[in-house]
Scaffold this motif. Sequence first.
Motif, PDB file in Angstrom:
ATOM      1  N   TYR A 184      -5.050  10.140  -3.356  1.00  0.00           N
ATOM      2  CA  TYR A 184      -3.950  10.755  -4.107  1.00  0.00           C
ATOM      3  C   TYR A 184      -4.120  10.537  -5.609  1.00  0.00           C
TER       4      TYR A 184
ATOM      5  N   CYS B 189      -3.798   4.528  -2.962  1.00  0.00           N
ATOM      6  CA  CYS B 189      -4.883   5.159  -2.204  1.00  0.00           C
ATOM      7  C   CYS B 189      -5.616   6.157  -3.089  1.00  0.00           C
TER       8      CYS B 189
ATOM      9  N   VAL C 156       0.815  -1.221   0.000  1.00  0.00           N
ATOM     10  CA  VAL C 156       0.000   0.000   0.000  1.00  0.00           C
ATOM     11  C   VAL C 156       0.848   1.270   0.000  1.00  0.00           C
ATOM     12  N   GLU C 157       2.129   1.174   0.400  1.00  0.00           N
ATOM     13  CA  GLU C 157       2.997   2.356   0.385  1.00  0.00           C
ATOM     14  C   GLU C 157       4.450   1.910   0.318  1.00  0.00           C
TER      15      GLU C 157
ATOM     16  N   CYS D 244     -10.705  -1.216  -2.331  1.00  0.00           N
ATOM     17  CA  CYS D 244      -9.564  -1.119  -1.409  1.00  0.00           C
ATOM     18  C   CYS D 244      -9.784  -2.046  -0.222  1.00  0.00           C
TER      19      CYS D 244
ATOM     20  N   HIS E 285      -0.418   6.941   3.245  1.00  0.00           N
ATOM     21  CA  HIS E 285      -1.553   6.016   3.343  1.00  0.00           C
ATOM     22  C   HIS E 285      -2.121   6.006   4.770  1.00  0.00           C
TER      23      HIS E 285
ATOM     24  N   CYS F  78     -13.963   3.923  -2.821  1.00  0.00           N
ATOM     25  CA  CYS F  78     -13.028   2.930  -2.276  1.00  0.00           C
ATOM     26  C   CYS F  78     -13.619   1.524  -2.305  1.00  0.00           C
TER      27      CYS F  78
ATOM     28  N   CYS G  67     -10.728   2.041   7.424  1.00  0.00           N
ATOM     29  CA  CYS G  67     -10.091   3.324   7.118  1.00  0.00           C
ATOM     30  C   CYS G  67     -10.956   4.497   7.582  1.00  0.00           C
TER      31      CYS G  67
ATOM     32  N   TYR H  78      -3.331   3.677   6.499  1.00  0.00           N
ATOM     33  CA  TYR H  78      -2.861   2.512   7.257  1.00  0.00           C
ATOM     34  C   TYR H  78      -1.455   2.755   7.804  1.00  0.00           C
ATOM     35  N   THR H  79      -0.585   3.337   6.965  1.00  0.00           N
ATOM     36  CA  THR H  79       0.779   3.662   7.420  1.00  0.00           C
ATOM     37  C   THR H  79       0.733   4.656   8.569  1.00  0.00           C
TER      38      THR H  79
ATOM     39  N   VAL I 209       2.189   5.145  -3.419  1.00  0.00           N
ATOM     40  CA  VAL I 209       1.073   4.860  -2.519  1.00  0.00           C
ATOM     41  C   VAL I 209      -0.097   4.329  -3.338  1.00  0.00           C
TER      42      VAL I 209
END
Length: 325
Positions: A324, A321, A236-237, A290, A250, A303, A296, A252-253, A319
């Motif tokens: 972006y 997502c 994801v990133e 996603c 992201h 999503c 999220c 999650y990050t 990323v």
Amino acid sequence: MSQNKQSGNSETILEVKNLQKHFKVGNGVVKALDGVTFSMKKGETLGLVGESGCGKSTTGRTIIRLYEPTGGEVIFKGKKVNNLRGHDLKQFNREMQMIFQDPYASLNPRMTVADIIGEGIDIHNLASGKERLERIYHLLETVGLNREHANRFPHEFSGGQRQRIGIARALAVEPDFIIADEPISALDVSIQAQVVNLLQDLQKERGLTYLFIAHDLSMVKHISDRIGVMYLGNLVELAESIELYNKPLHPYTEALLSAIPIPDPKIERTRERIILEGDVPSPLNPPSGCRFRTRCPKAMPECAIETPVLKEVQPGHFVACHLYK
């Protein structure tokens, strides 16, 4: 932390393209990896992080062909790993080695340390007789053990010592690339730093490339040039270590990084802790679009419909997502 060792050397050593690994479970299919893509430069360390079950270890095991991929490609030194046979496969098995997570389960209890380390030397006909024994002694001393340890069995050692034996075994065939699959997670905290420092010293001496798989984000920051974040079989990133920690993109990050303890209580009080709602979805039945959207805090209607693609939104910062686009 290592400072972009790869910047002076642009040679790509590993390419992973749309890598997939699916497991049949009963009447269903677990998509442990579902389209993972990244590349690595010679001499760098790429950290791979994420929660348990996200596919980190499966990525490492599929790259080194302990698991056969369901789809996608792994290209090592310009050759497709999936197609290697005979001498080429044997050479690949020498050039890429793995350090396993559990130092208690990864060493054969019936073999002496000399036989464990010497097994790869024998398979690849690298040395014999006195030269073989001297090489084993040298490897033991390289990882901080003594030559007297050569005739002992694994049960006679502590966890940290066993992991050093595992590292010596990996180094015995003089590899270029090492996959370290959570090599410190089973060790006491006091021993973890010693093992990480040993890995860094060996990298400097031998020009090794590391794929470092872990869930300890603070340790990954210390050792990695770049970091990839995985969630439920997807990357994801991906960004340089400092960039990812200072400017995560992201959601999650952001949540993962917010959970890292900070030693300064003044900073700790001002930092927002992001608590993710709900449980990690089952990989047997992942969400549409996603996969992170069900947990999220920034999820949007699109999503649920469209799966985000990993793309470069800033130089060197990728990323997956919809925020972006």
